[in-house]
Enzyme design. Structure first.
Site, PDB file in Angstrom:
ATOM      1  N   VAL A 198       5.034  -9.587  12.052  1.00  0.00           N
ATOM      2  CA  VAL A 198       5.482 -10.595  11.057  1.00  0.00           C
ATOM      3  C   VAL A 198       7.156 -11.105  11.018  1.00  0.00           C
ATOM      4  O   VAL A 198       7.472 -12.555  10.618  1.00  0.00           O
ATOM      5  CB  VAL A 198       5.810  -8.921  10.550  1.00  0.00           C
ATOM      6  N   HIS A 243       5.199  -7.421   2.960  1.00  0.00           N
ATOM      7  CA  HIS A 243       3.800  -6.530   4.204  1.00  0.00           C
ATOM      8  C   HIS A 243       3.947  -6.245   5.535  1.00  0.00           C
ATOM      9  O   HIS A 243       5.527  -6.414   6.048  1.00  0.00           O
ATOM     10  CB  HIS A 243       2.978  -8.160   4.524  1.00  0.00           C
ATOM     11  N   GLU A 244       3.187  -5.446   5.793  1.00  0.00           N
ATOM     12  CA  GLU A 244       3.939  -4.277   7.294  1.00  0.00           C
ATOM     13  C   GLU A 244       4.916  -3.454   6.995  1.00  0.00           C
ATOM     14  O   GLU A 244       6.147  -3.011   7.032  1.00  0.00           O
ATOM     15  CB  GLU A 244       3.599  -5.045   8.233  1.00  0.00           C
ATOM     16  N   GLY A 245       5.047  -2.851   5.076  1.00  0.00           N
ATOM     17  CA  GLY A 245       6.339  -1.499   4.840  1.00  0.00           C
ATOM     18  C   GLY A 245       7.985  -2.994   4.404  1.00  0.00           C
ATOM     19  O   GLY A 245       8.439  -4.247   5.263  1.00  0.00           O
ATOM     20  N   GLN A 256      11.412  -0.381   5.102  1.00  0.00           N
ATOM     21  CA  GLN A 256      12.403  -0.858   6.783  1.00  0.00           C
ATOM     22  C   GLN A 256      13.153  -0.626   7.142  1.00  0.00           C
ATOM     23  O   GLN A 256      14.010   0.433   8.354  1.00  0.00           O
ATOM     24  CB  GLN A 256      11.707  -2.195   6.909  1.00  0.00           C
TER      25      GLN A 256
END
Lengths: 575, 575
Positions: A275, A415-417, A422
């Protein structure tokens, strides 16, 4: 070295050239079409524009799907750093068409570590060959980031398979007719297991159940509930999926029961770097485009030129346009350097001579992964904002790619956290849990770069600034760890994303100083490969980062060190 | 007072309630439809969705088009501050449908100062009545911000009219069938006039030439060349217009020849405050929406709660979500306060007892207008970024309004002069030209607020910070003026937008301290009108701005004071 011994600079450059040509011909040329014609759902079938098919074929035929995999598995055994560079080129050209292949690669990769031989044969190989496409199926409508609360259940059957039943959300590549089959990798709970994240298992759920020859056969009980209509990233189908509306979808357990989240996190760690890389690539795509525009477009005159009849100049000659270009480049090339550095660490893990050394690299990579995901996402988008600004009104229209790039990149901080998550991962899990040990390793690395740069007159100003920044980062981390004990973990973590941002700026400064060293070395050697202007421009962009960006850490540090709880103290009725 | 003596708090509140209801019923409810169905061009005719018609009728029937105008001209003689508040409500609901009315109001306003009686009768009255819609026609394909380079020419005719011939770009409301007529206000050059901006005149060019009774008659020679397809703001048609493809469009000079730009600037100054107000309204619309979502959506648990089977909490209870909400509010309410303050200055000008006092207020308003345009535009968009972040993946879909609001708001840093141009206007024209006199007036005003707040224990920390900030702003301005003489104007102006940002942060802090004083006064009086939580929340949001935002000025100041030319020094081949 080792697994990658067959490759060298020349061979990788040749691959990058092939990728560049393909990215331009098949991906960049269709990006606008794919954006303007998002997937539709008609009688339960998802339609995507033909351009996605064409791009898919070209990508597959060039062998890029399997690039990182072993020769034995049909791959090219390329270092991850090279693979990421290839993917960056395709992303810059047309990020949303890349989604299918990138997800497939990530899914296939999981089998190398956790799949049985049979699963590798039946699922991984067709994924690597590009015959099947893969997905990751995590979220549910009531549980986005909070995976411990998923409700999808997997009921064990007598034949060793499972019946998967539940509703899933945010599935990229959820359905389409681009491939012979779609292999879903689904998080679900086996009834009777532990509550929360410790009761999550991972299952293979193909859209079409394979026959004994491994060919797609009977339709499995998984269906699209609805499509999500997004701001950007429109080439990639994203949908809600229902599993088991007619009794249960057939699924196959990967690895052991209840360990699914750790397997998925393995994949997600790489996805997070991906990402970041994607965001960096889009930052640079916007930079390149706005740079070209700024060179061509004439408007206005130098401030000193008071003659209204003189010729207008290219807008790149205006100071503010220069600033917007340097800033984009500082963000984009800084972010790209960090992501390639992370990819290199993945390769170093592979090459590590001992388990301990491998573990040490892995812990270091774990530390910086949330930054590699987040900093490029936030600052890459900021760069794209400036790309639009350079074009002015034209940048706000869909006739110019910067508009689409900005919409596409807006996904990356989510997306992906999300950035917030994070931040918690970085400060709470990565920095605090080992009492700052790994952070110490990071600042030691920075110290080495600073030491090397300190003897170079051109770089010494920045070497000193990086040394100070590393010291400040350490001090701030200590204050936060102290605050967590003295005040509360909640209070210390309340500004976690700010700490991530501070660490991010410090790391990107480090990346720029490393680039500065390379430039100075090349200039000293009289290396004419990229021309003197290239190195001069790089060095000035480094100057920009150190002068315009790095000093921001002082404000952030002050805020963090005093364990500011202004926001945390707001009660919900005060909003 | 004076012209506004008929109005008071109660009557204005009643108008705001009517506006709120109408904004919700006719504007908010159709915002998504208008966004999804942008205008189309079919056989030379522009089509917009019917919802725009419905909204237009409701707005006109409620008398809002003429709200600011004299009773004699068919208006309500409302103070501009009240009119801006009304417009903010409609903007928050559906900014792109508002465009037609707001442009018409701005165009009609120009006649009050520069129109002849006949022009007022034939064009201004139908504009105020909402029968005709108005446009502003400035840019050309080769001349966006650089109006001195326009080529459209106006050839004098024997009957006193002009033939207008040329190609224009970026015309909002350029064509449609929403009104009986469209009145274009066009910048053009009369052949033989001075070069550059001193040779620009302003013309009325109706789409349909009026007959002797003032009714639309013969079609004028102005036609749509093409529509612009924008990221957002899709409800407002924006197009390129060709004038005089068949011999020349009939136009009527406004005021004197060659003074058109100053007339247009008069209108644009108000338009700039309107842009800032619109951006602030969208910031608050995103805030309100994400706040409601954060209250309803449950996900995750407090950090201290380790029981995976406990109930998830509303996400507003997570520190980072609180931070994203406070930040949005700090930006949105700070920006809104500044724009309403500017609107109040416009009213004070109207009420000024002498020409000198009027002139003094006008100069002060001129100083802060580029900030009122730019700061809300940039930070309002940053607020909308956070609104999306609060919703996570949902915020990235077109099912939730924050996605559209973000795209709509992206226009605001561009139109009516980009951020870069506002920076040059502020530093070069407004601060430097009078040697910092007006800036001194501004900091003196800040000083008075700080003095009043310094004796209040709750506010004294911020009063001191504002005093320091004002001192720093003065010192930085002096350094820049010194740099312009010592180095060069180019070098001193190279970071002009950063100086605007610094001044913006200082002014917004001032606005927050003013709000803090009002809150403290209300709390001391036991004023229960909005409830104790309202005031407590306001005060904590003020705290946020002073602790998280204002300290950024130190970095900016350091950069500016040393006349940093890192970007300015990049040569074009180094990019």
């Amino acid at each position: 070295r080792g697994r990658f011994a067959d490759h060298d600079g020349d061979s990788v450059r040749a691959i990058l050239e092939t990728a560049t040509k393909l990215a331009e011909d098949k991906f960049a040329s269709t990006a606008q079409i794919v954006d303007a014609n998002e997937p539709t759902l008609e009688s339960g079938r998802v339609r995507v524009p033909d351009e996605v098919n064409i791009a898919r074929d070209a990508y597959r035929e060039a062998g890029f799907v399997g690039a990182a995999f072993d020769y034995d598995d049909g791959g090219l055994q390329l270092p991850v750093m090279a693979v990421q560079a290839v993917q960056a080129l395709f992303t810059a050209a047309n990020t949303s068409t890349c989604g299918y292949a990138f997800l497939t690669i990530a899914a296939a990769h999981m089998y190398t570590q956790y799949g049985t031989d049979e699963q590798k044969e039946r699922f991984m190989r067709p994924l690597i060959d590009g015959r099947f496409f893969g997905t990751m199926v995590l979220s549910e409508p009531q549980a986005g980031s909070s995976l411990g609360d998923i409700r999808t259940r997997a009921e064990p059957q007598e034949d060793g398979t499972y019946k998967i039943i539940g509703n899933k959300m945010w599935i990229s590549g959820a359905d389409h007719e681009l491939s012979e089959n779609i292999v879903h990798h689904v998080l679900a709970k086996i009834p009777g297991g532990p509550p929360g994240v410790k009761g999550i298992s991972l299952f293979i759920v193909p859209k079409y159940i394979l026959d004994t020859d491994g060919n797609p056969g009977k339709r499995n009980d998984v269906h699209v509930a609805s499509l999500n209509h997004k701001m950007g990233y429109r080439g990639t189908v994203n949908a809600a999926l229902n599993f088991g509306e007619n009794g249960g979808a057939t699924g196959y357990l990967i690895g052991e029961p209840h360990k699914g989240l750790s397997y998925m996190f393995h994949m997600m760690n790489e996805a997070r770097i991906g990402v970041g890389m994607g965001a960096a690539a889009l930052a640079l795509a916007g930079y390149e485009y706005s740079l070209g525009y700024a060179r061509d477009r004439t408007q206005g005159r130098p401030l000193a030129d008071k003659n209204p009849e003189s010729q207008p100049v290219p807008i790149i000659e205006h100071a503010d346009v220069k600033r917007m270009l340097v800033q984009q480049r500082a963000y984009g090339e800084g972010a790209m350097a960090l992501c390639l550095y992370c990819a290199k660490l993945v390769d170093e893990m592979e090459l590590a001579p001992s388990k301990e050394e491998r573990k040490a690299i892995e812990s270091f990579l774990d530390l910086i992964t949330p930054i590699a995901k987040t900093w490029p996402s936030e600052y890459g988008l900021a760069a794209n904002h400036l790309a639009i600004q350079v074009l002015g009104g034209y940048g706000y229209t869909r006739d110019y790619p910067v508009e689409r790039i900005y919409r596409d990149n807006r996904l990356n901080p989510i997306h992906e956290g999300t950035t917030g998550i994070q931040g918690l991962d970085f400060l709470g899990r990565k920095v605090m849990r080992d009492g700052g040990d790994m952070l110490g390793h990071l600042t030691a690395q920075m110290g080495e770069t600073a030491k090397a740069a300190s003897t170079d007159e051109r770089l010494s100003e920045h070497a000193a600034a990086l040394t100070d920044a590393a010291t400040l980062l350490t001090r701030t981390a200590k204050a936060l760890m102290g605050g967590a004990q003295r005040n509360s973990p909640e209070a210390a973590l309340a500004n976690a994303p700010t700490f991530l941002e501070m660490a991010g700026h410090t790391i990107i400064a480090w990346m720029w100083l490393r680039q500065g060293l390379v430039c100075q070395e090349a200039l000293a050697k009289g290396d004419g490969r990229f021309g003197a202007s290239f190195y001069a421009g790089k060095l000035k962009t480094m100057d920009f980062f150190f002068r315009y960006e790095l000093p921001k850490i002082h404000h952030w540090s002050a805020l963090l060190e005093r364990i500011d709880t202004t926001c945390h103290d707001m009660s919900t009725d005060e909003f």
